[in-house]
Design a protein around this motif. Structure first.
Motif, PDB file in Angstrom:
ATOM      1  N   PRO A  26       0.833  -1.202   0.000  1.00 24.08           N
ATOM      2  CA  PRO A  26       0.000   0.000   0.000  1.00 24.08           C
ATOM      3  C   PRO A  26       0.869   1.254   0.000  1.00 24.08           C
ATOM      4  O   PRO A  26       1.962   1.266   0.559  1.00 24.08           O
ATOM      5  N   PHE A  27       0.386   2.316  -0.656  1.00 22.65           N
ATOM      6  CA  PHE A  27       1.071   3.596  -0.609  1.00 22.65           C
ATOM      7  C   PHE A  27       1.019   4.132   0.826  1.00 22.65           C
ATOM      8  O   PHE A  27       0.163   3.722   1.618  1.00 22.65           O
ATOM      9  N   PRO A  28       1.918   5.031   1.189  1.00 22.88           N
ATOM     10  CA  PRO A  28       1.957   5.533   2.571  1.00 22.88           C
ATOM     11  C   PRO A  28       0.647   6.131   3.066  1.00 22.88           C
ATOM     12  O   PRO A  28       0.370   6.096   4.264  1.00 22.88           O
ATOM     13  N   ASP A  29      -0.177   6.653   2.149  1.00 24.77           N
ATOM     14  CA  ASP A  29      -1.456   7.224   2.574  1.00 24.77           C
ATOM     15  C   ASP A  29      -2.564   6.183   2.640  1.00 24.77           C
ATOM     16  O   ASP A  29      -3.686   6.488   3.064  1.00 24.77           O
ATOM     17  N   GLY A  30      -2.280   4.951   2.196  1.00 27.80           N
ATOM     18  CA  GLY A  30      -3.260   3.881   2.244  1.00 27.80           C
ATOM     19  C   GLY A  30      -4.319   3.940   1.164  1.00 27.80           C
ATOM     20  O   GLY A  30      -5.184   3.061   1.102  1.00 27.80           O
ATOM     21  N   ARG A  31      -4.275   4.942   0.289  1.00 30.44           N
ATOM     22  CA  ARG A  31      -5.328   5.115  -0.714  1.00 30.44           C
ATOM     23  C   ARG A  31      -5.023   4.392  -2.018  1.00 30.44           C
ATOM     24  O   ARG A  31      -5.914   4.238  -2.862  1.00 30.44           O
ATOM     25  N   HIS A  32      -3.783   3.983  -2.202  1.00 30.45           N
ATOM     26  CA  HIS A  32      -3.393   3.278  -3.423  1.00 30.45           C
ATOM     27  C   HIS A  32      -2.602   2.022  -3.076  1.00 30.45           C
ATOM     28  O   HIS A  32      -2.126   1.867  -1.950  1.00 30.45           O
ATOM     29  N   LEU A  33      -2.445   1.174  -4.100  1.00 27.07           N
ATOM     30  CA  LEU A  33      -1.773  -0.111  -3.928  1.00 27.07           C
ATOM     31  C   LEU A  33      -0.867  -0.341  -5.124  1.00 27.07           C
ATOM     32  O   LEU A  33      -1.256  -0.065  -6.271  1.00 27.07           O
ATOM     33  N   ALA A  34       0.358  -0.820  -4.865  1.00 28.85           N
ATOM     34  CA  ALA A  34       1.287  -1.165  -5.943  1.00 28.85           C
ATOM     35  C   ALA A  34       1.575  -2.652  -5.898  1.00 28.85           C
ATOM     36  O   ALA A  34       1.739  -3.233  -4.823  1.00 28.85           O
ATOM     37  N   VAL A  35       1.649  -3.274  -7.085  1.00 26.24           N
ATOM     38  CA  VAL A  35       1.885  -4.709  -7.183  1.00 26.24           C
ATOM     39  C   VAL A  35       3.050  -4.950  -8.142  1.00 26.24           C
ATOM     40  O   VAL A  35       3.052  -4.444  -9.271  1.00 26.24           O
ATOM     41  N   ALA A  36       4.061  -5.709  -7.695  1.00 29.96           N
ATOM     42  CA  ALA A  36       5.201  -6.078  -8.535  1.00 29.96           C
ATOM     43  C   ALA A  36       4.918  -7.433  -9.165  1.00 29.96           C
ATOM     44  O   ALA A  36       4.835  -8.440  -8.466  1.00 29.96           O
ATOM     45  N   ASN A  37       4.777  -7.444 -10.488  1.00 26.72           N
ATOM     46  CA  ASN A  37       4.418  -8.657 -11.225  1.00 26.72           C
ATOM     47  C   ASN A  37       5.662  -9.235 -11.890  1.00 26.72           C
ATOM     48  O   ASN A  37       6.109  -8.741 -12.932  1.00 26.72           O
ATOM     49  N   ASN A  38       6.225 -10.283 -11.278  1.00 26.48           N
ATOM     50  CA  ASN A  38       7.535 -10.783 -11.679  1.00 26.48           C
ATOM     51  C   ASN A  38       7.545 -11.401 -13.067  1.00 26.48           C
ATOM     52  O   ASN A  38       8.491 -11.212 -13.825  1.00 26.48           O
ATOM     53  N   SER A  39       6.514 -12.150 -13.430  1.00 28.09           N
ATOM     54  CA  SER A  39       6.521 -12.856 -14.715  1.00 28.09           C
ATOM     55  C   SER A  39       6.105 -11.978 -15.888  1.00 28.09           C
ATOM     56  O   SER A  39       6.569 -12.193 -17.014  1.00 28.09           O
ATOM     57  N   SER A  40       5.234 -11.004 -15.660  1.00 23.85           N
ATOM     58  CA  SER A  40       4.827 -10.112 -16.756  1.00 23.85           C
ATOM     59  C   SER A  40       5.685  -8.863 -16.830  1.00 23.85           C
ATOM     60  O   SER A  40       5.459  -7.995 -17.676  1.00 23.85           O
ATOM     61  N   ASN A  41       6.678  -8.736 -15.926  1.00 20.31           N
ATOM     62  CA  ASN A  41       7.649  -7.634 -15.967  1.00 20.31           C
ATOM     63  C   ASN A  41       6.975  -6.263 -15.880  1.00 20.31           C
ATOM     64  O   ASN A  41       7.269  -5.354 -16.665  1.00 20.31           O
ATOM     65  N   THR A  42       6.087  -6.121 -14.892  1.00 24.35           N
ATOM     66  CA  THR A  42       5.367  -4.864 -14.742  1.00 24.35           C
ATOM     67  C   THR A  42       5.129  -4.527 -13.270  1.00 24.35           C
ATOM     68  O   THR A  42       5.186  -5.401 -12.404  1.00 24.35           O
ATOM     69  N   ILE A  43       4.869  -3.246 -13.021  1.00 29.39           N
ATOM     70  CA  ILE A  43       4.299  -2.788 -11.757  1.00 29.39           C
ATOM     71  C   ILE A  43       2.937  -2.187 -12.091  1.00 29.39           C
ATOM     72  O   ILE A  43       2.837  -1.304 -12.946  1.00 29.39           O
ATOM     73  N   THR A  44       1.904  -2.689 -11.461  1.00 30.10           N
ATOM     74  CA  THR A  44       0.572  -2.120 -11.653  1.00 30.10           C
ATOM     75  C   THR A  44       0.154  -1.403 -10.375  1.00 30.10           C
ATOM     76  O   THR A  44       0.446  -1.852  -9.271  1.00 30.10           O
ATOM     77  N   THR A  45      -0.517  -0.267 -10.537  1.00 27.37           N
ATOM     78  CA  THR A  45      -0.965   0.504  -9.380  1.00 27.37           C
ATOM     79  C   THR A  45      -2.477   0.698  -9.447  1.00 27.37           C
ATOM     80  O   THR A  45      -3.061   0.797 -10.539  1.00 27.37           O
ATOM     81  N   PHE A  46      -3.078   0.764  -8.270  1.00 28.62           N
ATOM     82  CA  PHE A  46      -4.532   0.838  -8.163  1.00 28.62           C
ATOM     83  C   PHE A  46      -4.911   1.806  -7.048  1.00 28.62           C
ATOM     84  O   PHE A  46      -4.200   1.929  -6.048  1.00 28.62           O
ATOM     85  N   SER A  47      -6.046   2.462  -7.206  1.00 25.45           N
ATOM     86  CA  SER A  47      -6.664   3.133  -6.072  1.00 25.45           C
ATOM     87  C   SER A  47      -7.575   2.110  -5.398  1.00 25.45           C
ATOM     88  O   SER A  47      -8.117   1.213  -6.046  1.00 25.45           O
ATOM     89  N   VAL A  48      -7.710   2.239  -4.079  1.00 25.15           N
ATOM     90  CA  VAL A  48      -8.506   1.288  -3.305  1.00 25.15           C
ATOM     91  C   VAL A  48      -9.760   1.995  -2.812  1.00 25.15           C
ATOM     92  O   VAL A  48      -9.681   3.017  -2.126  1.00 25.15           O
TER      93      VAL A  48
END
Length: 353
Positions: free
Chosen positions: A302-324
């Motif tokens: 989670p981002f420090p403010d808790g409003r977003h989320l980051a995911v490290a995707n090892n096999s697809s070689n990406t970082i995806t981010t989301f608002s929660v």
């Protein structure tokens, strides 16, 4: 609204275009990453901060790399510490800033490294090899220490062993700088415990089991006879437990900054699940299991403010981010995935400018 400035350190395997730790400037309000630079480290599988926040420790083929964190978040190499074993998997500091603990997946070892008062690493003080066998299977037939984490009272170290299905509890002897085994939590055969987390008040422990795709909740108390852990809940990480795939693997787990929620990432299923934590009982209530638009999520943060989320995707070689959306129980993707080869872990840190 959080106006502070942050950087994200993303550890990667040195494979393809990746050479180590990727630095990103982070827009907390929008939930977006902007690439800055790469600092070379051989196969960075995990990073953590020193207790005083002035240093970054990174797993490397050579042991542990130590970096000074500059005011703008850039990293200045300081030294390397040989951990007298195979490459580690996970790092954790004790709550007084006296030790760095290293989990060894490849050699089944827990290593204790002394830290100086200013956060620099010193010498290896202790090393304990786990013993035992699991089932005759490709991944879990011998000890594999996946995670090390001290209890919030700093009295014990929990070492999660994926290979022999145990969480081994050590007493931290800060007079002799040694570990002494005092308890073993034996999980079900082939459950594959991988990660342990504690509530900040120290009352509850959460254990993520990779092979059974479950989170197990324990109460924790320290007594005159030693630590006592009592199991109070088991809950699945999957979207549909009745259709579990043999390749599903629960791999990452973290609490939200306010500790009202717990997030878990499951590979194969390629989802993030969110649970509401009952503040009185520590029990989990599943709120959603949603796709993360990537493959093999190795880290969810989670981002420090808790409003977003980051995911490290090892096999697809990406970082995806989301608002929660905590009220509607939704993840809303923010922009296009950030491309980075073989990401393993993400760590946020506030910077001066």
């Amino acid at each position: 609204m959080d106006k502070k400035k942050y950087v994200a350190y993303v550890g990667t395997y040195t494979d393809g275009a990746s050479e180590g730790i990727h630095l990103y400037d982070v827009d907390i309000e929008s939930g977006e990453f902007t690439f800055r630079k790469v600092v070379k480290v051989n196969n960075c599988s995990h990073v953590t901060l020193s207790k005083n926040g002035k240093y970054l420790y990174s797993i490397a083929d050579e042991g542990v790399e130590v970096f000074e964190i500059l005011p703008d978040g850039d990293l200045k190499p300081i030294n390397q510490v040989d951990i007298k074993g195979m490459r580690g998997t996970h790092l954790a500091t004790d709550h007084l800033g006296k030790y760095l603990f290293v989990a060894g997946y490849h050699d089944g070892k827990v290593t204790v490294v002394h830290t100086h008062r200013d956060g620099r690493l010193g010498s290896v003080m202790d090393g304990v090899f786990h013993k035992g066998t699991g089932t005759v299977a490709e991944r879990n037939f011998r000890p594999h220490v996946c995670c090390v984490r001290p209890t919030p009272d700093n009295k014990y170290l929990c070492a999660v062993d994926n290979g022999i299905d145990q969480v081994i509890i050590y007493k931290i002897d800060d007079q002799r700088d040694k570990l002494k085994q005092v308890e073993i939590l034996r999980m079900r055969r082939d459950s594959g415990p991988r990660v342990v987390r504690f509530s900040k008040d120290g009352r509850y422990m959460y254990v993520l089991c990779e092979l059974e795709n479950e989170i197990i909740v324990y109460t924790y108390t320290d007594t005159a006879k030693g630590p006592v852990f009592e199991k109070i809940q088991e809950i699945t990480t999957l979207s549909n437990h009745n259709e579990e795939d043999a390749f599903d693997a629960a791999v990452a787990m973290v609490l939200s900054p306010d500790e009202h929620y717990l997030f878990c990432a499951t590979a194969g299923d390629n989802t993030v699940s969110m649970y509401k934590i009952d503040e009185n009982t520590g029990l989990l209530e599943k709120r959603f299991v949603l796709p993360i638009s990537g493959e093999y999520p190795k880290s969810v943060v989670p981002f420090p403010d808790g409003r977003h989320l980051a995911v490290a995707n090892n096999s697809s070689n990406t970082i995806t981010t989301f608002s929660v959306d905590y009220e509607k129980n939704l993840l809303i993707m923010k922009g296009r995935p950030q491309t980075v080869d073989r990401p393993n872990c993400i760590l946020f840190r506030k910077i001066e400018g």
